[in-house]
Design an enzyme around this catalytic site. Structure first.
Site, PDB file in Angstrom:
ATOM      1  N   HIS A  84      -1.270  -3.005  -7.255  1.00  0.00           N
ATOM      2  CA  HIS A  84      -1.965  -2.572  -6.042  1.00  0.00           C
ATOM      3  C   HIS A  84      -3.473  -2.706  -6.219  1.00  0.00           C
ATOM      4  CE1 HIS A  84      -3.103   0.700  -2.960  1.00  0.00           C
ATOM      5  NE2 HIS A  84      -2.831  -0.418  -2.325  1.00  0.00           N
ATOM      6  N   ASN A  95      -3.842   5.932  -2.274  1.00  0.00           N
ATOM      7  CA  ASN A  95      -3.480   6.082  -0.862  1.00  0.00           C
ATOM      8  C   ASN A  95      -2.801   7.420  -0.552  1.00  0.00           C
ATOM      9  OD1 ASN A  95      -4.629   3.713  -0.106  1.00  0.00           O
ATOM     10  ND2 ASN A  95      -2.750   2.514  -0.200  1.00  0.00           N
ATOM     11  N   SER A 104       0.824  -1.211   0.000  1.00  0.00           N
ATOM     12  CA  SER A 104       0.000   0.000   0.000  1.00  0.00           C
ATOM     13  C   SER A 104       0.852   1.251   0.000  1.00  0.00           C
ATOM     14  CB  SER A 104      -0.834   0.075   1.286  1.00  0.00           C
ATOM     15  OG  SER A 104      -1.697  -0.991   1.391  1.00  0.00           O
ATOM     16  N   GLU A 116      -3.939  -0.467  -9.560  1.00  0.00           N
ATOM     17  CA  GLU A 116      -2.830   0.444  -9.862  1.00  0.00           C
ATOM     18  C   GLU A 116      -1.625  -0.406 -10.267  1.00  0.00           C
ATOM     19  OE1 GLU A 116      -3.770   4.273  -6.993  1.00  0.00           O
ATOM     20  OE2 GLU A 116      -2.586   2.664  -6.133  1.00  0.00           O
TER      21      GLU A 116
HETATM   22  N1  CAA Z   1     -16.873 -10.537  -1.791  1.00  0.00           N
HETATM   23  C1  CAA Z   1     -17.800 -10.580  -2.758  1.00  0.00           C
HETATM   24  N2  CAA Z   1     -18.800  -9.692  -2.888  1.00  0.00           N
HETATM   25  C2  CAA Z   1     -18.852  -8.715  -1.956  1.00  0.00           C
HETATM   26  C3  CAA Z   1     -17.917  -8.592  -0.910  1.00  0.00           C
HETATM   27  C4  CAA Z   1     -16.901  -9.564  -0.844  1.00  0.00           C
HETATM   28  N3  CAA Z   1     -15.963  -9.541   0.103  1.00  0.00           N
HETATM   29  N4  CAA Z   1     -18.225  -7.498  -0.173  1.00  0.00           N
HETATM   30  C5  CAA Z   1     -19.310  -6.952  -0.727  1.00  0.00           C
HETATM   31  N5  CAA Z   1     -19.694  -7.680  -1.803  1.00  0.00           N
HETATM   32  C6  CAA Z   1     -20.805  -7.396  -2.708  1.00  0.00           C
HETATM   33  C7  CAA Z   1     -22.120  -7.768  -2.061  1.00  0.00           C
HETATM   34  O1  CAA Z   1     -22.468  -9.113  -2.323  1.00  0.00           O
HETATM   35  C8  CAA Z   1     -23.096  -6.799  -2.703  1.00  0.00           C
HETATM   36  O2  CAA Z   1     -23.513  -7.283  -3.953  1.00  0.00           O
HETATM   37  P1  CAA Z   1     -24.956  -6.826  -4.534  1.00  0.00           P
HETATM   38  O3  CAA Z   1     -24.872  -5.354  -4.755  1.00  0.00           O
HETATM   39  O4  CAA Z   1     -25.109  -7.601  -5.775  1.00  0.00           O
HETATM   40  O5  CAA Z   1     -25.932  -7.207  -3.456  1.00  0.00           O
HETATM   41  C9  CAA Z   1     -22.229  -5.559  -2.958  1.00  0.00           C
HETATM   42  O6  CAA Z   1     -20.871  -5.990  -2.928  1.00  0.00           O
HETATM   43  C10 CAA Z   1     -22.448  -4.520  -1.879  1.00  0.00           C
HETATM   44  O7  CAA Z   1     -22.210  -5.119  -0.604  1.00  0.00           O
HETATM   45  P2  CAA Z   1     -23.139  -4.947   0.680  1.00  0.00           P
HETATM   46  O8  CAA Z   1     -24.562  -4.779   0.249  1.00  0.00           O
HETATM   47  O9  CAA Z   1     -22.807  -6.031   1.657  1.00  0.00           O
HETATM   48  O10 CAA Z   1     -22.616  -3.665   1.401  1.00  0.00           O
HETATM   49  P3  CAA Z   1     -22.322  -2.238   0.845  1.00  0.00           P
HETATM   50  O11 CAA Z   1     -23.319  -1.802  -0.160  1.00  0.00           O
HETATM   51  O12 CAA Z   1     -22.121  -1.449   2.081  1.00  0.00           O
HETATM   52  O13 CAA Z   1     -20.912  -2.391   0.080  1.00  0.00           O
HETATM   53  C11 CAA Z   1     -18.568  -2.257   0.049  1.00  0.00           C
HETATM   54  C12 CAA Z   1     -19.791  -2.893   0.704  1.00  0.00           C
HETATM   55  C13 CAA Z   1     -18.453  -2.762  -1.397  1.00  0.00           C
HETATM   56  C14 CAA Z   1     -17.366  -2.691   0.851  1.00  0.00           C
HETATM   57  C15 CAA Z   1     -18.771  -0.696   0.034  1.00  0.00           C
HETATM   58  O14 CAA Z   1     -19.103  -0.259   1.332  1.00  0.00           O
HETATM   59  C16 CAA Z   1     -17.546   0.039  -0.432  1.00  0.00           C
HETATM   60  O15 CAA Z   1     -17.289   0.164  -1.619  1.00  0.00           O
HETATM   61  N6  CAA Z   1     -16.767   0.578   0.526  1.00  0.00           N
HETATM   62  C17 CAA Z   1     -15.551   1.305   0.226  1.00  0.00           C
HETATM   63  C18 CAA Z   1     -14.418   0.342  -0.016  1.00  0.00           C
HETATM   64  C19 CAA Z   1     -13.146   1.044  -0.375  1.00  0.00           C
HETATM   65  O16 CAA Z   1     -13.036   2.262  -0.454  1.00  0.00           O
HETATM   66  N7  CAA Z   1     -12.108   0.218  -0.582  1.00  0.00           N
HETATM   67  C20 CAA Z   1     -10.781   0.713  -0.842  1.00  0.00           C
HETATM   68  C21 CAA Z   1     -10.026   0.768   0.459  1.00  0.00           C
HETATM   69  S1  CAA Z   1      -8.395   1.414   0.255  1.00  0.00           S
HETATM   70  C22 CAA Z   1      -7.510   0.111  -0.274  1.00  0.00           C
HETATM   71  O17 CAA Z   1      -7.979  -0.985  -0.441  1.00  0.00           O
HETATM   72  C23 CAA Z   1      -6.077   0.391  -0.586  1.00  0.00           C
HETATM   73  C24 CAA Z   1      -5.095   0.227   0.512  1.00  0.00           C
HETATM   74  O18 CAA Z   1      -3.933  -0.014   0.178  1.00  0.00           O
HETATM   75  C25 CAA Z   1      -5.415   0.415   1.948  1.00  0.00           C
HETATM   76  P1  NAD Z   2      -3.512  -9.202   6.518  1.00  0.00           P
HETATM   77  O1  NAD Z   2      -2.888  -8.966   7.844  1.00  0.00           O
HETATM   78  O2  NAD Z   2      -4.984  -9.380   6.419  1.00  0.00           O
HETATM   79  O3  NAD Z   2      -2.838 -10.492   5.814  1.00  0.00           O
HETATM   80  C1  NAD Z   2      -1.475 -10.708   5.715  1.00  0.00           C
HETATM   81  C2  NAD Z   2      -1.257 -12.209   5.632  1.00  0.00           C
HETATM   82  O4  NAD Z   2       0.108 -12.462   5.263  1.00  0.00           O
HETATM   83  C3  NAD Z   2      -1.504 -12.944   6.961  1.00  0.00           C
HETATM   84  O5  NAD Z   2      -2.413 -14.006   6.738  1.00  0.00           O
HETATM   85  C4  NAD Z   2      -0.121 -13.458   7.354  1.00  0.00           C
HETATM   86  O6  NAD Z   2      -0.148 -14.692   8.043  1.00  0.00           O
HETATM   87  C5  NAD Z   2       0.546 -13.597   5.995  1.00  0.00           C
HETATM   88  N1  NAD Z   2       2.004 -13.570   6.044  1.00  0.00           N
HETATM   89  C6  NAD Z   2       2.791 -12.754   6.779  1.00  0.00           C
HETATM   90  N2  NAD Z   2       4.102 -13.030   6.529  1.00  0.00           N
HETATM   91  C7  NAD Z   2       4.117 -14.036   5.610  1.00  0.00           C
HETATM   92  C8  NAD Z   2       5.151 -14.749   4.940  1.00  0.00           C
HETATM   93  N3  NAD Z   2       6.437 -14.483   5.166  1.00  0.00           N
HETATM   94  N4  NAD Z   2       4.792 -15.710   4.045  1.00  0.00           N
HETATM   95  C9  NAD Z   2       3.504 -15.984   3.809  1.00  0.00           C
HETATM   96  N5  NAD Z   2       2.484 -15.331   4.406  1.00  0.00           N
HETATM   97  C10 NAD Z   2       2.782 -14.369   5.296  1.00  0.00           C
HETATM   98  O7  NAD Z   2      -3.031  -7.989   5.598  1.00  0.00           O
HETATM   99  P2  NAD Z   2      -3.737  -7.386   4.289  1.00  0.00           P
HETATM  100  O8  NAD Z   2      -4.678  -6.320   4.704  1.00  0.00           O
HETATM  101  O9  NAD Z   2      -4.185  -8.503   3.419  1.00  0.00           O
HETATM  102  O10 NAD Z   2      -2.486  -6.647   3.614  1.00  0.00           O
HETATM  103  C11 NAD Z   2      -1.498  -7.362   2.891  1.00  0.00           C
HETATM  104  C12 NAD Z   2      -0.722  -6.405   1.997  1.00  0.00           C
HETATM  105  O11 NAD Z   2      -1.635  -5.743   1.105  1.00  0.00           O
HETATM  106  C13 NAD Z   2       0.000  -5.281   2.758  1.00  0.00           C
HETATM  107  O12 NAD Z   2       1.178  -4.964   2.069  1.00  0.00           O
HETATM  108  C14 NAD Z   2      -1.014  -4.132   2.691  1.00  0.00           C
HETATM  109  O13 NAD Z   2      -0.409  -2.879   2.838  1.00  0.00           O
HETATM  110  C15 NAD Z   2      -1.551  -4.333   1.280  1.00  0.00           C
HETATM  111  N6  NAD Z   2      -2.903  -3.782   1.041  1.00  0.00           N
HETATM  112  C16 NAD Z   2      -3.863  -3.800   2.030  1.00  0.00           C
HETATM  113  C17 NAD Z   2      -5.130  -3.293   1.741  1.00  0.00           C
HETATM  114  C18 NAD Z   2      -6.221  -3.307   2.783  1.00  0.00           C
HETATM  115  O14 NAD Z   2      -7.249  -2.661   2.576  1.00  0.00           O
HETATM  116  N7  NAD Z   2      -6.102  -4.019   3.877  1.00  0.00           N
HETATM  117  C19 NAD Z   2      -5.422  -2.803   0.458  1.00  0.00           C
HETATM  118  C20 NAD Z   2      -4.415  -2.837  -0.541  1.00  0.00           C
HETATM  119  C21 NAD Z   2      -3.146  -3.314  -0.227  1.00  0.00           C
END
Ligand code: CAA
Ligand code: NAD
Length: 302
Positions: free
Chosen positions: A158, A208, A137, A170
């Site tokens: 990503h 991010n 991330s 990405e």
């Molecule tokens: N697997 C499969 N399908 C899923 C699912 C999963 N894990 N989660 C949700 N869905 C599906 C549901 O089945 C549902 O389908 P229908 O519309 O056909 O019914 C749909 O997605 C919507 O789900 P829900 O009705 O349960 O709930 P919701 O409308 O609140 O949506 C959500 C859930 C899709 C998570 C929505 O809240 C959302 O888009 N949230 C924002 C998520 C976001 O911003 N993600 C990016 C995070 S940043 C990142 O990932 C990068 C990083 O590095 C940190």
């Molecule tokens: P998580 O904690 O849910 O899962 C990480 C997994 O990796 C765990 O099951 C752990 O047991 C396993 N693990 C750790 N060390 C290991 C090794 N040496 N060999 C094999 N498995 C190992 O974390 P996450 O949220 O899935 O994040 C994983 C990566 O994805 C991170 O780099 C995070 O920054 C990135 N990411 C996270 C998100 C998010 O929304 N959580 C979104 C995009 C990218």
């Protein structure tokens, strides 16, 4: 070690054999979508227990996808789920998991040292042709790739959480990434059904870099007592149309992962105050409150 199942899919894909390392939130989603889109997938984690947990999560998610895909046919739903699962193998040994791999996608903990060690080992045991990608991330792809001798076959992929739903991917290239590798990563993203965008190897890439300072501002707003987390979430959902407010989203991403990102950036860029880890985030993490995955974060989950 589970039996490796050869694909029966007739789909033509540039990279057919995919190894996903880390079966947590992201790795299980990436493995699921890769299996759904005609790839042979090996998912790796450090224990059988964790892999079984990943498989259960994949199963639950596939049920949701199947329900949407085949709303009136339980037989087709069941067939889709079992065919997808037959494309997926679980393994705790990376050396075995990469033997025939075209592409390795790493999704383990957000820690540079741990990722470098993993890729150093992978570089020793993966075939020459294998392309490496990290789902980091926030860490520089160049620094993760530093531990390998195949920087021309290295890039960033990503994905976004939840991977089966979020359409964006990405794709990051470092200066050494070859055109052939980059083109294969883009083609793989399309095969996964994702819209790809490209960004240089800069902190947080596109999403991010904008999302984390926004989350941090929201936490500081709450710390100052300007508004409650509930009201900030409602405001951002109803005022801007975001599906989740910043606190719901931080809980969903995982507060541990969110803190790893801030800590890493602030150490690296101390002059950037918007990257400073918010105190409340550190407090929650120190109490083991990592968000939805542990049942409590900013909110409590049943
Ligand atoms: N697997 C499969 N399908 C899923 C699912 C999963 N894990 N989660 C949700 N869905 C599906 C549901 O089945 C549902 O389908 P229908 O519309 O056909 O019914 C749909 O997605 C919507 O789900 P829900 O009705 O349960 O709930 P919701 O409308 O609140 O949506 C959500 C859930 C899709 C998570 C929505 O809240 C959302 O888009 N949230 C924002 C998520 C976001 O911003 N993600 C990016 C995070 S940043 C990142 O990932 C990068 C990083 O590095 C940190
Ligand atoms: P998580 O904690 O849910 O899962 C990480 C997994 O990796 C765990 O099951 C752990 O047991 C396993 N693990 C750790 N060390 C290991 C090794 N040496 N060999 C094999 N498995 C190992 O974390 P996450 O949220 O899935 O994040 C994983 C990566 O994805 C991170 O780099 C995070 O920054 C990135 N990411 C996270 C998100 C998010 O929304 N959580 C979104 C995009 C990218």
């Amino acid at each position: 070690i589970r039996k490796f199942v050869t694909s029966t899919s007739t789909m033509s894909v540039a990279m057919k054999n995919i190894t996903v390392i880390g079966g947590g939130l992201m790795g299980s989603g990436i493995a699921q979508v890769a299996a759904q889109t005609g790839h042979n997938v090996v998912l790796v984690d450090i224990s059988e227990d964790l892999l079984n947990k990943s498989q259960n999560n994949i199963h639950k998610s596939l049920e949701r996808v199947a329900k949407k895909k085949y709303p009136t046919s339980p037989e087709d739903s069941q067939k889709f789920i079992s065919e997808t699962l037959s494309q997926l193998t679980l393994n705790t040994k990376v050396e075995d998991a990469v033997k025939t791999s075209d592409l390795v996608i790493e999704a383990i903990v957000e820690n540079l040292d741990t990722k470098q060690k993993l890729f150093y080992n992978l570089d020793m045991c993966a075939p020459e042709k294998t392309i490496f990608a990290s789902n980091t991330s926030s860490l520089p792809i160049s620094e993760i790739a530093f531990s390998t001798q195949r920087k021309d076959r290295f890039g960033g992929l990503h994905f976004f959480n939840p991977v089966p739903v979020m359409k964006l991917l990405e794709v990051i290239r470092i200066p050494e990434t070859s055109d052939e590798t980059y083109n294969k990563l883009i083609a793989f993203g399309k095969q996964m059904g994702k819209q790809t965008v490209t960004c240089k190897d800069t902190p947080g890439f596109i999403v991010n870099r904008l999302l984390l300072p926004y989350m941090s501002e929201a936490i500081r707003m709450m710390e100052r007592g300007d508004a409650s987390c509930r009201d900030i979430d409602i405001a951002m959902k109803l005022g801007t149309g975001y599906p989740m407010g910043p606190f719901e989203l931080a809980d969903y991403v995982g507060l541990d992962t969110t803190k790893f990102i801030f800590d890493g950036w602030y150490e690296r860029y101390p002059e950037m105050t918007q990257f400073k880890t918010p105190d409340l985030l550190s407090k929650l993490v120190s109490e083991g409150k990592f968000g939805q995955k542990t049942g409590e974060g900013f909110y409590v989950y049943e």
